[in-house]
Design an enzyme around this catalytic site. Structure first.
Site, PDB file in Angstrom:
ATOM      1  N   ASP A  29       6.931  14.518  28.076  1.00 46.81           N
ATOM      2  CA  ASP A  29       6.707  14.760  27.187  1.00 46.81           C
ATOM      3  C   ASP A  29       7.078  16.482  27.328  1.00 46.81           C
ATOM      4  OD1 ASP A  29       4.035  14.901  25.349  1.00 46.81           O
ATOM      5  OD2 ASP A  29       5.047  17.086  25.430  1.00 46.81           O
ATOM      6  N   ASN A  85      -3.449   9.883  19.557  1.00 49.00           N
ATOM      7  CA  ASN A  85      -3.497  10.665  18.800  1.00 49.00           C
ATOM      8  C   ASN A  85      -3.468  10.084  17.842  1.00 49.00           C
ATOM      9  OD1 ASN A  85      -5.079  12.520  20.379  1.00 49.00           O
ATOM     10  ND2 ASN A  85      -2.598  13.956  20.367  1.00 49.00           N
ATOM     11  N   GLY A  91      -5.136  15.006  15.148  1.00 48.14           N
ATOM     12  CA  GLY A  91      -3.969  15.954  15.786  1.00 48.14           C
ATOM     13  C   GLY A  91      -2.526  15.028  15.880  1.00 48.14           C
ATOM     14  N   GLN A  92      -1.954  14.046  14.992  1.00 46.62           N
ATOM     15  CA  GLN A  92      -1.044  13.783  15.061  1.00 46.62           C
ATOM     16  C   GLN A  92      -0.049  13.622  14.869  1.00 46.62           C
ATOM     17  OE1 GLN A  92      -0.317   9.329  14.143  1.00 46.62           O
ATOM     18  NE2 GLN A  92       1.569   9.009  14.965  1.00 46.62           N
ATOM     19  N   HIS A  98       2.727   6.349  19.862  1.00 46.96           N
ATOM     20  CA  HIS A  98       2.939   7.347  21.185  1.00 46.96           C
ATOM     21  C   HIS A  98       1.698   7.164  22.241  1.00 46.96           C
ATOM     22  CE1 HIS A  98       2.461  10.446  18.634  1.00 46.96           C
ATOM     23  NE2 HIS A  98       2.432  11.260  19.634  1.00 46.96           N
ATOM     24  N   HIS A 100       0.022   9.504  25.760  1.00 41.68           N
ATOM     25  CA  HIS A 100       0.193  10.202  26.040  1.00 41.68           C
ATOM     26  C   HIS A 100      -0.644   9.663  27.570  1.00 41.68           C
ATOM     27  CE1 HIS A 100       0.468  13.253  23.227  1.00 41.68           C
ATOM     28  NE2 HIS A 100       0.581  12.403  22.921  1.00 41.68           N
TER      29      HIS A 100
HETATM   30  P1  AMP Z   1       1.230  14.014  19.104  1.00 44.48           P
HETATM   31  O1  AMP Z   1       0.937  15.825  19.168  1.00 44.48           O
HETATM   32  O2  AMP Z   1       0.155  13.491  19.855  1.00 44.48           O
HETATM   33  O3  AMP Z   1       1.984  13.461  18.099  1.00 44.48           O
HETATM   34  O4  AMP Z   1       2.388  14.410  20.059  1.00 44.48           O
HETATM   35  C1  AMP Z   1       3.081  14.599  20.228  1.00 44.48           C
HETATM   36  C2  AMP Z   1       4.022  14.859  21.134  1.00 44.48           C
HETATM   37  O5  AMP Z   1       5.803  14.709  21.437  1.00 44.48           O
HETATM   38  C3  AMP Z   1       3.623  16.465  21.754  1.00 44.48           C
HETATM   39  O6  AMP Z   1       3.018  16.741  22.933  1.00 44.48           O
HETATM   40  C4  AMP Z   1       4.878  16.853  22.087  1.00 44.48           C
HETATM   41  O7  AMP Z   1       4.967  17.848  22.522  1.00 44.48           O
HETATM   42  C5  AMP Z   1       6.426  15.439  22.329  1.00 44.48           C
HETATM   43  N1  AMP Z   1       7.953  15.852  21.764  1.00 44.48           N
HETATM   44  C6  AMP Z   1       7.947  16.223  20.224  1.00 44.48           C
HETATM   45  N2  AMP Z   1       9.298  16.004  20.314  1.00 44.48           N
HETATM   46  C7  AMP Z   1       9.807  15.636  22.228  1.00 44.48           C
HETATM   47  C8  AMP Z   1      10.871  15.446  22.792  1.00 44.48           C
HETATM   48  N3  AMP Z   1      12.013  16.029  21.919  1.00 44.48           N
HETATM   49  N4  AMP Z   1      10.396  15.284  23.845  1.00 44.48           N
HETATM   50  C9  AMP Z   1       9.594  14.954  24.814  1.00 44.48           C
HETATM   51  N5  AMP Z   1       8.268  15.298  23.846  1.00 44.48           N
HETATM   52  C10 AMP Z   1       8.270  15.548  22.286  1.00 44.48           C
END
Ligand code: AMP
Ligand code: ZN
Length: 112
Positions: A29, A85, A91-92, A98, A100
């Site tokens: 991340d 999420n 919180g998505q 995806h 985490h």
């Molecule tokens: P969510 O809030 O569950 O949708 O998580 C999205 C996650 O993607 C967040 O933790 C961001 O920090 C991560 N994220 C967004 N863009 C990138 C990227 N280009 N490379 C790695 N992580 C990313």
């Protein structure tokens, strides 16, 4: 399709990949919330866990197998957390399914 995670799958956007197979990719991340913070995503574009059905649910089991392997590789013997999420209230922020994988510190409960 303008999806940042599809672009990570295709290589159009760089990422720190830690695992890849025919079905999924795992990468670090960008904004880590724990010493280990890996995102595991299907290569197929699925918008969120709300779009999981009997046709595509196999990817979820596969991703959990990969998560368990990555937890061992990252020495998370003391425990870890997997978070998905879903939607605005969940919180998505990226609309590509995806998970985490978080570890390396003690987690709080309940989440905020
Ligand atoms: P969510 O809030 O569950 O949708 O998580 C999205 C996650 O993607 C967040 O933790 C961001 O920090 C991560 N994220 C967004 N863009 C990138 C990227 N280009 N490379 C790695 N992580 C990313
Ligand atoms: Zn996508």
């Amino acid at each position: 399709m303008d999806c940042v995670f599809c672009k990570i799958v295709s290589g159009e956007i760089p990422s720190k990949k830690v695992y890849e197979d025919d079905l999924c990719v795992a990468f670090c991340d960008l904004d880590p919330q724990a010493p280990v913070h890996i995102l595991i995503i299907p290569k197929e574009h699925i918008e969120s866990a709300a779009k999981i059905n009997s046709e595509n649910s196999g990817i979820v089991a596969h991703i959990f197998e990969v998560a368990a392997k990555l937890a061992v590789e990252n020495h998370l013997d003391a425990g870890w957390r997997i978070v998905c999420n879903v939607g605005a209230d969940g919180g998505q922020t990226v609309l590509h399914l995806h998970f985490h994988l978080l570890g390396g510190r003690s987690m709080k409960w309940p989440p905020g």
